[in-house]
Motif scaffolding. Structure first.
Motif, PDB file in Angstrom:
ATOM      1  N   ASP A   1      -8.246 -18.597  -8.774  1.00 52.57           N
ATOM      2  CA  ASP A   1      -7.710 -18.869 -10.037  1.00 52.57           C
ATOM      3  C   ASP A   1      -8.658 -18.311 -11.237  1.00 52.57           C
ATOM      4  N   THR A   2      -9.313 -17.222 -11.077  1.00 55.52           N
ATOM      5  CA  THR A   2     -10.230 -16.511 -11.685  1.00 55.52           C
ATOM      6  C   THR A   2      -9.477 -16.085 -12.980  1.00 55.52           C
ATOM      7  N   ALA A   3      -9.970 -16.073 -14.072  1.00 57.13           N
ATOM      8  CA  ALA A   3      -9.052 -15.756 -15.296  1.00 57.13           C
ATOM      9  C   ALA A   3      -9.198 -14.452 -15.666  1.00 57.13           C
ATOM     10  N   VAL A   4     -10.550 -13.891 -15.618  1.00 52.27           N
ATOM     11  CA  VAL A   4     -10.870 -12.273 -15.824  1.00 52.27           C
ATOM     12  C   VAL A   4     -11.641 -11.749 -14.487  1.00 52.27           C
ATOM     13  N   SER A   5     -11.015 -10.909 -13.755  1.00 53.70           N
ATOM     14  CA  SER A   5     -11.639 -10.532 -12.376  1.00 53.70           C
ATOM     15  C   SER A   5     -11.799  -8.999 -12.805  1.00 53.70           C
ATOM     16  N   GLN A   6     -12.945  -8.709 -11.990  1.00 53.33           N
ATOM     17  CA  GLN A   6     -13.522  -7.269 -12.022  1.00 53.33           C
ATOM     18  C   GLN A   6     -13.824  -6.697 -10.378  1.00 53.33           C
ATOM     19  N   THR A   7     -13.347  -5.495 -10.210  1.00 54.70           N
ATOM     20  CA  THR A   7     -13.966  -4.960  -8.831  1.00 54.70           C
ATOM     21  C   THR A   7     -14.249  -3.547  -9.032  1.00 54.70           C
ATOM     22  N   PRO A   8     -15.301  -3.136  -8.221  1.00 51.65           N
ATOM     23  CA  PRO A   8     -16.174  -3.890  -7.437  1.00 51.65           C
ATOM     24  C   PRO A   8     -17.205  -4.854  -8.335  1.00 51.65           C
ATOM     25  N   LYS A   9     -17.911  -5.546  -7.821  1.00 55.06           N
ATOM     26  CA  LYS A   9     -19.019  -6.404  -8.482  1.00 55.06           C
ATOM     27  C   LYS A   9     -20.499  -5.376  -8.349  1.00 55.06           C
ATOM     28  N   TYR A  10     -20.437  -4.460  -7.611  1.00 58.05           N
ATOM     29  CA  TYR A  10     -21.547  -3.736  -7.627  1.00 58.05           C
ATOM     30  C   TYR A  10     -21.160  -2.337  -7.025  1.00 58.05           C
ATOM     31  N   LEU A  11     -21.696  -1.342  -7.780  1.00 61.87           N
ATOM     32  CA  LEU A  11     -21.182   0.263  -7.377  1.00 61.87           C
ATOM     33  C   LEU A  11     -22.509   0.938  -7.524  1.00 61.87           C
ATOM     34  N   VAL A  12     -22.964   1.535  -6.155  1.00 60.66           N
ATOM     35  CA  VAL A  12     -24.121   2.376  -6.365  1.00 60.66           C
ATOM     36  C   VAL A  12     -23.314   3.782  -5.772  1.00 60.66           C
ATOM     37  N   THR A  13     -23.874   4.940  -6.665  1.00 63.63           N
ATOM     38  CA  THR A  13     -23.145   6.126  -6.547  1.00 63.63           C
ATOM     39  C   THR A  13     -24.356   7.257  -6.812  1.00 63.63           C
ATOM     40  N   GLN A  14     -23.738   8.615  -6.392  1.00 62.76           N
ATOM     41  CA  GLN A  14     -24.979   9.745  -7.049  1.00 62.76           C
ATOM     42  C   GLN A  14     -24.401  10.159  -8.363  1.00 62.76           C
ATOM     43  N   MET A  15     -25.331  10.851  -8.846  1.00 61.52           N
ATOM     44  CA  MET A  15     -25.143  11.549 -10.109  1.00 61.52           C
ATOM     45  C   MET A  15     -24.141  12.660  -9.798  1.00 61.52           C
ATOM     46  N   GLY A  16     -23.129  12.668 -10.749  1.00 54.30           N
ATOM     47  CA  GLY A  16     -22.044  13.762 -10.432  1.00 54.30           C
ATOM     48  C   GLY A  16     -20.683  13.114  -9.954  1.00 54.30           C
ATOM     49  N   ASN A  17     -20.807  11.966  -9.479  1.00 54.87           N
ATOM     50  CA  ASN A  17     -19.417  11.512  -8.777  1.00 54.87           C
ATOM     51  C   ASN A  17     -18.617  10.968  -9.802  1.00 54.87           C
ATOM     52  N   ASP A  18     -17.358  10.773  -9.484  1.00 48.83           N
ATOM     53  CA  ASP A  18     -16.436  10.155 -10.218  1.00 48.83           C
ATOM     54  C   ASP A  18     -16.021   8.691  -9.597  1.00 48.83           C
ATOM     55  N   LYS A  19     -16.060   7.722 -10.501  1.00 49.26           N
ATOM     56  CA  LYS A  19     -15.836   6.267  -9.821  1.00 49.26           C
ATOM     57  C   LYS A  19     -14.831   5.526 -10.880  1.00 49.26           C
ATOM     58  N   SER A  20     -14.273   4.387 -10.462  1.00 53.51           N
ATOM     59  CA  SER A  20     -13.347   3.429 -11.165  1.00 53.51           C
ATOM     60  C   SER A  20     -13.705   2.253 -11.044  1.00 53.51           C
ATOM     61  N   ILE A  21     -13.778   1.501 -12.069  1.00 52.02           N
ATOM     62  CA  ILE A  21     -13.663  -0.150 -12.095  1.00 52.02           C
ATOM     63  C   ILE A  21     -12.183  -0.525 -12.521  1.00 52.02           C
ATOM     64  N   LYS A  22     -12.169  -1.748 -11.942  1.00 53.46           N
ATOM     65  CA  LYS A  22     -10.853  -2.165 -12.049  1.00 53.46           C
ATOM     66  C   LYS A  22     -11.135  -3.654 -12.761  1.00 53.46           C
ATOM     67  N   CYS A  23     -10.105  -3.962 -13.674  1.00 50.67           N
ATOM     68  CA  CYS A  23      -9.846  -5.241 -14.244  1.00 50.67           C
ATOM     69  C   CYS A  23      -8.610  -5.783 -14.426  1.00 50.67           C
TER      70      CYS A  23
END
Lengths: 117, 111
Positions: A1-23
């Protein structure tokens, strides 16, 4: 019953990449936010959405693009990642919107630690 | 732009001691907030203040909204190990404006 959740918890990536975080929030709140916390723990707002509409955009580079498919979700997409983007990104939500009820308080997610190599 | 100065930056105290930290603003605020952040978690609201001079308690925590509307303080009485964390003050100058956060006070406790 988490109120506000985010994924991922950790994100490691290379310079120049495109990434998304969800909430996602299950509090029924109208307003959602993205904050960036740097290595010195300084917390600064990036964006705010009310009922899927952008209401605050704090001079964030165009490489950052928030997207709110519905009022319970606010995702953050980052293009062409740079070293300086490494930080912890927090999503938050609150009841009340542009009219801003004076009792408005924000509930934060657990954060996403982004590391750009 | 508006700035919040929070002090001290860090505190290292004995368990059972009282703690005091404060925040000052370059502008008048109409809301002051105090948050606590545990390691690996997001900030959690402790106390919200809406009127100049207001004094509000939450258990062992007490916070006050300064009369000038440019400052606030947070006191923790009889500290315990679970009080460890980073405490942030935050403020807003109108009900529709963004919240601005202070730089945080890191509290550490000797058992």
């Amino acid at each position: 019953d988490t109120a506000v959740s985010q994924t991922p918890k950790y994100l490691v990536t290379q310079m120049g990449n495109d990434k998304s975080i969800k909430c996602e929030q299950n509090l029924g709140h109208d307003t959602m936010y993205w904050y960036k916390q740097d290595s010195k723990k300084f917390l600064k707002i990036m964006f705010s959405y009310n009922n899927k509409e952008l209401i605050i955009n704090e001079t964030v580079p165009n490489r950052f693009s928030p997207k709110s498919p519905d009022k319970a979700h606010l995702n953050l997409h980052i293009n062409s990642l740079e070293l300086g983007d490494s930080a912890v990104y927090f999503c938050a939500s609150s009841q009340g919107g542009t009219s801003g009820a004076i009792t408005d308080t924000q509930y934060f997610g657990p954060g996403t630690r982004l590391t750009v190599l | 732009g508006q700035q919040l100065n929070q002090s001290p930056q860090s505190m290292f105290i004995q368990e059972g001691e009282d703690v005091s930290m404060n925040c000052t603003s370059s502008s008048i605020f109409n809301t002051w907030l105090w948050y606590k952040q545990d390691p690996g978690e997001g900030p959690v609201l402790l106390i919200a203040l809406y009127k100049a001079g207001e004094l509000t308690s939450n258990g062992r925590l007490t916070a006050q909204f300064g009369i000038t509307r440019k400052d606030s303080f947070l006191n923790i009485s009889a500290s315990i190990p679970s009080d460890v964390g980073i405490y942030f003050c935050a403020g807003r100058y109108s009900s529709a404006s963004k919240i601005i956060f202070g730089s945080g006070t890191r509290l550490s406790i000797r058992p």
